[in-house]
Design a protein around this motif. Structure first.
Motif, PDB file in Angstrom:
ATOM      1  N   VAL A 160       0.842  -1.197   0.000  1.00 38.94           N
ATOM      2  CA  VAL A 160       0.000   0.000   0.000  1.00 38.94           C
ATOM      3  C   VAL A 160       0.878   1.248   0.000  1.00 38.94           C
ATOM      4  N   PHE A 161       1.937   1.242   0.820  1.00 39.43           N
ATOM      5  CA  PHE A 161       2.860   2.373   0.866  1.00 39.43           C
ATOM      6  C   PHE A 161       3.533   2.584  -0.492  1.00 39.43           C
ATOM      7  N   LEU A 162       3.981   1.491  -1.117  1.00 38.44           N
ATOM      8  CA  LEU A 162       4.608   1.593  -2.438  1.00 38.44           C
ATOM      9  C   LEU A 162       3.618   2.112  -3.477  1.00 38.44           C
ATOM     10  N   ALA A 163       2.358   1.696  -3.367  1.00 42.17           N
ATOM     11  CA  ALA A 163       1.337   2.160  -4.307  1.00 42.17           C
ATOM     12  C   ALA A 163       1.125   3.665  -4.173  1.00 42.17           C
ATOM     13  N   LEU A 164       1.094   4.168  -2.947  1.00 44.71           N
ATOM     14  CA  LEU A 164       0.926   5.616  -2.733  1.00 44.71           C
ATOM     15  C   LEU A 164       2.128   6.379  -3.278  1.00 44.71           C
ATOM     16  N   LEU A 165       3.322   5.849  -3.025  1.00 49.33           N
ATOM     17  CA  LEU A 165       4.541   6.474  -3.532  1.00 49.33           C
ATOM     18  C   LEU A 165       4.541   6.486  -5.061  1.00 49.33           C
ATOM     19  N   PHE A 166       4.125   5.374  -5.661  1.00 53.27           N
ATOM     20  CA  PHE A 166       4.052   5.256  -7.109  1.00 53.27           C
ATOM     21  C   PHE A 166       3.050   6.250  -7.682  1.00 53.27           C
ATOM     22  N   ALA A 167       1.895   6.388  -7.024  1.00 52.81           N
ATOM     23  CA  ALA A 167       0.865   7.318  -7.506  1.00 52.81           C
ATOM     24  C   ALA A 167       1.379   8.754  -7.477  1.00 52.81           C
ATOM     25  N   TRP A 168       2.102   9.109  -6.423  1.00 59.04           N
ATOM     26  CA  TRP A 168       2.661  10.454  -6.319  1.00 59.04           C
ATOM     27  C   TRP A 168       3.679  10.694  -7.437  1.00 59.04           C
ATOM     28  N   GLY A 169       4.563   9.716  -7.648  1.00 55.05           N
ATOM     29  CA  GLY A 169       5.567   9.846  -8.706  1.00 55.05           C
ATOM     30  C   GLY A 169       4.937   9.862 -10.090  1.00 55.05           C
ATOM     31  N   LEU A 170       3.908   9.043 -10.281  1.00 55.38           N
ATOM     32  CA  LEU A 170       3.236   8.978 -11.577  1.00 55.38           C
ATOM     33  C   LEU A 170       2.563  10.304 -11.910  1.00 55.38           C
ATOM     34  N   ASN A 171       2.026  10.956 -10.902  1.00 55.50           N
ATOM     35  CA  ASN A 171       1.397  12.258 -11.116  1.00 55.50           C
ATOM     36  C   ASN A 171       2.413  13.262 -11.649  1.00 55.50           C
ATOM     37  N   ARG A 172       3.621  13.256 -11.090  1.00 55.38           N
ATOM     38  CA  ARG A 172       4.680  14.161 -11.561  1.00 55.38           C
ATOM     39  C   ARG A 172       5.104  13.808 -12.990  1.00 55.38           C
TER      40      ARG A 172
END
Length: 53
Positions: A9-21
């Motif tokens: 879940v933590f990796l998914a949130l981190l990925f979503a933040w990076g993907l947005n950028r």
């Protein structure tokens, strides 16, 4: 909940933040964005499934 699921879940949130950028940089449309998210979800489920076996 087990620790592996919390980590995913933590990796998914981190990925979503990076993907947005990245999406802003490459100007991906909603279809491209959803495609990347779906591939990521499938990959994470496969990794999580491997740890359960």
């Amino acid at each position: 909940m087990d620790g592996g699921l919390i980590l995913l879940v933590f990796l998914a949130l981190l990925f979503a933040w990076g993907l947005n950028r990245v999406r802003r940089m490459f100007r991906l449309g909603p279809v491209g964005y959803m495609g990347v998210v779906i591939v990521f979800v499938i990959a994470m489920l496969l990794v999580w499934g491997q740890t359960k076996l």
